[in-house]
Design an enzyme around this catalytic site. Structure first.
Site, PDB file in Angstrom:
ATOM      1  N   HIS A 308      48.208  14.106  27.051  1.00 59.82           N
ATOM      2  CA  HIS A 308      49.478  14.469  26.399  1.00 59.82           C
ATOM      3  C   HIS A 308      50.603  14.286  27.404  1.00 59.82           C
ATOM      4  O   HIS A 308      51.643  13.737  27.061  1.00 59.82           O
ATOM      5  CB  HIS A 308      49.406  15.901  25.885  1.00 59.82           C
ATOM      6  CG  HIS A 308      50.608  16.310  25.092  1.00 59.82           C
ATOM      7  ND1 HIS A 308      50.981  15.665  23.934  1.00 59.82           N
ATOM      8  CD2 HIS A 308      51.528  17.293  25.291  1.00 59.82           C
ATOM      9  CE1 HIS A 308      52.071  16.230  23.451  1.00 59.82           C
ATOM     10  NE2 HIS A 308      52.431  17.216  24.250  1.00 59.82           N
ATOM     11  N   HIS A 345      58.591  10.735  24.989  1.00 59.42           N
ATOM     12  CA  HIS A 345      57.846  11.582  24.056  1.00 59.42           C
ATOM     13  C   HIS A 345      58.391  11.415  22.645  1.00 59.42           C
ATOM     14  O   HIS A 345      59.497  11.864  22.329  1.00 59.42           O
ATOM     15  CB  HIS A 345      57.951  13.038  24.495  1.00 59.42           C
ATOM     16  CG  HIS A 345      56.995  13.962  23.785  1.00 59.42           C
ATOM     17  ND1 HIS A 345      56.157  13.544  22.785  1.00 59.42           N
ATOM     18  CD2 HIS A 345      56.765  15.305  23.931  1.00 59.42           C
ATOM     19  CE1 HIS A 345      55.444  14.567  22.353  1.00 59.42           C
ATOM     20  NE2 HIS A 345      55.798  15.639  23.030  1.00 59.42           N
ATOM     21  N   PHE A 404      54.300  22.243  20.040  1.00 58.96           N
ATOM     22  CA  PHE A 404      54.891  23.564  19.872  1.00 58.96           C
ATOM     23  C   PHE A 404      54.182  24.272  18.712  1.00 58.96           C
ATOM     24  O   PHE A 404      53.824  23.659  17.717  1.00 58.96           O
ATOM     25  CB  PHE A 404      56.376  23.456  19.549  1.00 58.96           C
ATOM     26  CG  PHE A 404      57.266  23.175  20.732  1.00 58.96           C
ATOM     27  CD1 PHE A 404      56.749  22.952  21.992  1.00 58.96           C
ATOM     28  CD2 PHE A 404      58.643  23.138  20.581  1.00 58.96           C
ATOM     29  CE1 PHE A 404      57.574  22.703  23.079  1.00 58.96           C
ATOM     30  CE2 PHE A 404      59.483  22.884  21.654  1.00 58.96           C
ATOM     31  CZ  PHE A 404      58.944  22.670  22.903  1.00 58.96           C
TER      32      PHE A 404
END
Length: 417
Positions: A308, A345, A404
């Protein structure tokens, strides 16, 4: 171990529109060359009040002639990016979508934020001109499921049709959900992935207010630097990554080219904080362990992890810790790279884009690099494929996506056995 009744799932088509390449092949060439797609923001004006002035914009791209001009006006940018990536994936797969049972073909494509550009544009017009000036196409443009719906319509996919919205884990969850549907026999073919177009004033300002973004404005190409001591946040980007997942025997029957097999899928929740990662990487550990168990392979069979790796101080540290905990001594034999060092991202699209990169790493036997890695942080003693790609045959590889809300996804890919 997998139950014997489960169907095997393979990847037969790839499609992407990104800031490092407008097609999959162009993207892959840029990734292997270590080229950054980060630059100064041009899509909206900024002044000295803006602490962040860089992003991963897609330059030189137009949705026409792939999408008719009339339809372009009825879709948000995130939807247009995704429709074009899905069209590329469908063409690449070689499937004739005009034949066969459309009820056995589906779509699972999501977005972390959806039509934010539409929301910002029309809110401004509402304030300036009042409600009578609003367009009837606003809701169909801004809704997160607009992309899944449009792809379904374009390709007459009358089977599974759903959209995922789990922040930066969206693309991974979409692939994992589609994988399980085909395993169960609910579908033969599914287009899956994610798309995002959130380089907007509200998104940039909001992430900057959280101090989540890099402020290395004078060196945009060096701003995204996962695992490096000098990292100071992620760089927001846009893009889309869509794959065609197909039941193995269906693919074999039509003589399809097979890029890789989807071996396993794992997901978990941190259950700690709405935005910050679990510092020990407990959730990331869980998603990788579940994916390995689902694949029926041991940790030492994995040769590469597409991390990630967002270039945030907390996130990178948590993921490195998780890799060490899951893989033990084998962790130092692994290659672990973050291609966000080049792409930035792309939020809900990241899992789709990075799954494609992982699939190509398996298919072509090449490890993508982590660029801008000049001074690894304390304890970051893994092989991060620093700055240059290199060859390696892979038995299995993992793509990680964390979002998130504490969402964690890991997917295991491998060559067809």
């Amino acid at each position: 171990m997998k139950r014997s009744c489960q169907r095997r799932v393979v990847v037969t088509g790839l499609g992407a529109v990104t800031n490092v390449g407008l097609t999959v092949r162009d993207m892959w060439s840029s990734i292997l060359a270590g080229r950054s797609g980060i630059s100064q923001i041009t899509v909206f004006p900024q002044d000295d009040r803006w602490s962040v002035r860089i992003a991963g914009e897609i330059r030189g791209w137009e949705p026409t002639p792939i999408v008719d001009e009339r339809e372009v006006k009825r879709m948000d940018r995130f939807c247009l990016l995704g429709v074009c990536a899905a069209d590329e994936a469908a063409r690449d797969s070689g499937i004739d979508f005009t034949s066969g049972d459309p009820g056995r073909r589906g779509v699972v494509i999501g977005s972390g934020i959806g039509g934010i550009l539409t929301i910002e544009e029309w809110h401004t017009k509402l304030i300036a001109h009042g409600p009578r000036k609003l367009s009837p196409f606003i809701v169909p443009k801004l809704m997160v499921n607009a992309l899944a719906g449009n792809v379904s319509i374009r390709h007459s996919l009358r089977g599974a049709n759903s959209a995922v919205a789990t922040a930066c884990a969206t693309g991974g969850h979409a692939l994992g959900t589609a994988f399980q549907m085909i395993q169960r026999g609910d579908a033969e073919v599914i287009l899956a992935g994610g798309s995002e177009a959130a380089v907007s004033p509200l998104c940039i300002a909001s992430f900057a207010a959280m101090r989540a973004l890099s402020t290395r404005n004078d060196e945009p190409e060096r701003a995204s630097r996962p695992f490096d001591r000098g990292r100071d946040g992620f760089v927001l980007s846009e893009g889309a990554g869509i794959v065609v997942l197909e039941e193995l025997e269906h693919a074999r029957a039509r003589g399809a080219r097979i890029y890789a097999e989807v071996l396993g899928y794992g997901s978990s929740g941190d259950a700690t904080h709405i935005a910050a990662p679990d510092e020990e990487g407990t959730g990331a550990q869980a998603s990788m362990r579940v994916a390995l168990a689902d694949a029926g392979i041991s940790p030492d069979e994995v040769g590469y992890i597409n991390a990630h790796g967002t270039s945030t101080p907390l996130g990178d540290a948590a993921e490195v810790n998780a890799v060490k905990r899951v893989f033990g001594d084998h962790a130092r034999s692994l290659a672990v790279s973050s291609t966000k060092s080049m792409t930035g991202h792309a939020l809900g699209a990241a899992g789709g884009i990075e799954s494609i990169i992982t699939i190509l790493a398996v298919h072509e036997g090449v490890l993508p690099p982590t660029i801008n890695l000049e001074d690894p942080d304390d304890g970051f003693d893994l092989d991060f494929v620093a700055n240059e790609a290199r060859p390696r045959a892979l038995r299995a590889a993992i793509n990680n996506s964390f979002g998130f809300g504490g969402h964690n996804v890991s997917i295991v890919f491998g060559p067809l056995r």
